[in-house]
Scaffold this active site. Structure first.
Site, PDB file in Angstrom:
ATOM      1  N   LYS A 104     -38.255 -15.071 -84.702  1.00  0.00           N
ATOM      2  CA  LYS A 104     -39.311 -15.632 -85.551  1.00  0.00           C
ATOM      3  C   LYS A 104     -40.541 -14.728 -85.634  1.00  0.00           C
ATOM      4  CE  LYS A 104     -37.746 -20.352 -84.745  1.00  0.00           C
ATOM      5  NZ  LYS A 104     -38.077 -21.696 -84.214  1.00  0.00           N
ATOM      6  N   ASN A 122     -39.626 -18.702 -89.778  1.00  0.00           N
ATOM      7  CA  ASN A 122     -38.226 -19.091 -89.591  1.00  0.00           C
ATOM      8  C   ASN A 122     -37.449 -19.081 -90.898  1.00  0.00           C
ATOM      9  OD1 ASN A 122     -39.239 -21.458 -90.796  1.00  0.00           O
ATOM     10  ND2 ASN A 122     -37.803 -22.747 -89.676  1.00  0.00           N
ATOM     11  N   TYR A 155     -31.214 -29.684 -79.362  1.00  0.00           N
ATOM     12  CA  TYR A 155     -30.230 -30.660 -79.826  1.00  0.00           C
ATOM     13  C   TYR A 155     -28.821 -30.321 -79.358  1.00  0.00           C
ATOM     14  CZ  TYR A 155     -29.202 -27.099 -83.378  1.00  0.00           C
ATOM     15  OH  TYR A 155     -28.871 -25.930 -84.000  1.00  0.00           O
ATOM     16  N   GLY A 194     -33.831 -33.211 -80.976  1.00  0.00           N
ATOM     17  CA  GLY A 194     -34.350 -32.315 -81.997  1.00  0.00           C
ATOM     18  C   GLY A 194     -33.545 -32.295 -83.281  1.00  0.00           C
TER      19      GLY A 194
END
Length: 270
Positions: free
Chosen positions: A66, A87, A213, A232
């Site tokens: 990023k 992103n 996640y 997430g």
């Protein structure tokens, strides 16, 4: 007609659910766009980006790219400017950088009824932590407690908080702390804190919003015995919706055609 190609890059990348999310969105929109994944590290990012041809419309970037993507972009949207993290790259008319993590977190917090919480804790001090900080301030936070293994790494995060006008401090994971209503963990999936530290954070941490996640529940969510833990996946979905808006319109604020139906297709693909 030049085909439209997109991908998510990162290292590691095999766990990413972005390909199925984006594929579902483009199918719902009736677009014959290709979206794949590719393992790209920081050392090879520049050369790999430079080798893309005109068929490439854009990229999604995850850890650890990023900040490199921010440096590669010629222009930045407001959230990318604030956080120093990109992103999403749109590769038409120059390399344009966007940050959809901020809006994705806000949208996911809204879905969970977690807007307006004034005292917040953020775990971690990397690029995603900067996005979480901006999101929490825009969602109503007035005080932010940052926790990191090395608090000195949070200096830029503290500076950002001060520019945003929020009371902010940084300390170690296991330092004493006042109660907060929301904890946002930006720690990588698979991170494990020792049991005592996790228990102390849980006891004073309110609701846990974990950007991880995969795997789920995360180790921290499993240890979050004193409160609710949120995956997430909601953030993943909502930041992806904003990426699709960028790839289609060049602006994450412009809704998609029949957006509710597109979002429903993306949710079904998770």
């Amino acid at each position: 007609m030049t085909p439209r190609r997109l991908a998510v890059w990162g290292d590691p990348i095999a766990h990413s659910k972005s390909p199925q999310l984006h594929a579902a969105a483009y199918a719902a929109l009736g677009l014959d766009w290709e979206y794949t994944r590719r393992q790209v590290d920081e050392a090879t990012f520049g050369d790999t980006l430079g080798a893309l041809d005109e068929s490439w419309l854009g990229l999604s970037l995850t850890m650890p790219l990023k900040e490199r993507a921010h440096g590669a972009a010629v222009t930045h949207d407001r959230y990318a400017d604030l956080t120093g993290a990109v992103n999403t790259l749109l590769l038409t008319d120059g390399v344009r950088g966007f940050n959809t993590d901020v809006g994705g977190i806000i949208d996911a917090l809204d879905e969970q009824g977690l807007l307006g919480i004034e005292r917040v804790r953020i775990l971690g001090a990397g690029a995603t932590a900067s996005s979480a900080l901006v999101a929490c301030v825009e969602a109503g936070a007035r005080s932010v407690d940052v926790r990191a293994r090395r608090p000195e790494r949070a200096a830029e995060l503290v500076s950002l908080g001060q520019r945003l006008g929020v009371a902010i401090s940084a300390s170690c994971f296991d330092d004493d702390a006042l109660d907060v209503g929301l904890t946002v963990s930006t720690l990588p999936g698979g991170t494990t804190l020792d049991a005592l530290t996790a228990a102390r954070l849980s006891a004073s941490g309110g609701v846990l919003f974990d950007v991880a996640y995969s795997p789920w529940p995360s180790a921290l969510a499993t240890a979050w015995s004193d409160g609710r833990a949120v995956s997430g996946e909601g953030m993943l979905l909502r930041q992806a919706v904003r990426q699709v808006r960028i790839f289609l319109h060049g602006d994450q604020r412009v809704p998609l055609p029949s957006e509710e139906a597109v979002v429903a297709a993306m949710k079904a693909a998770l």
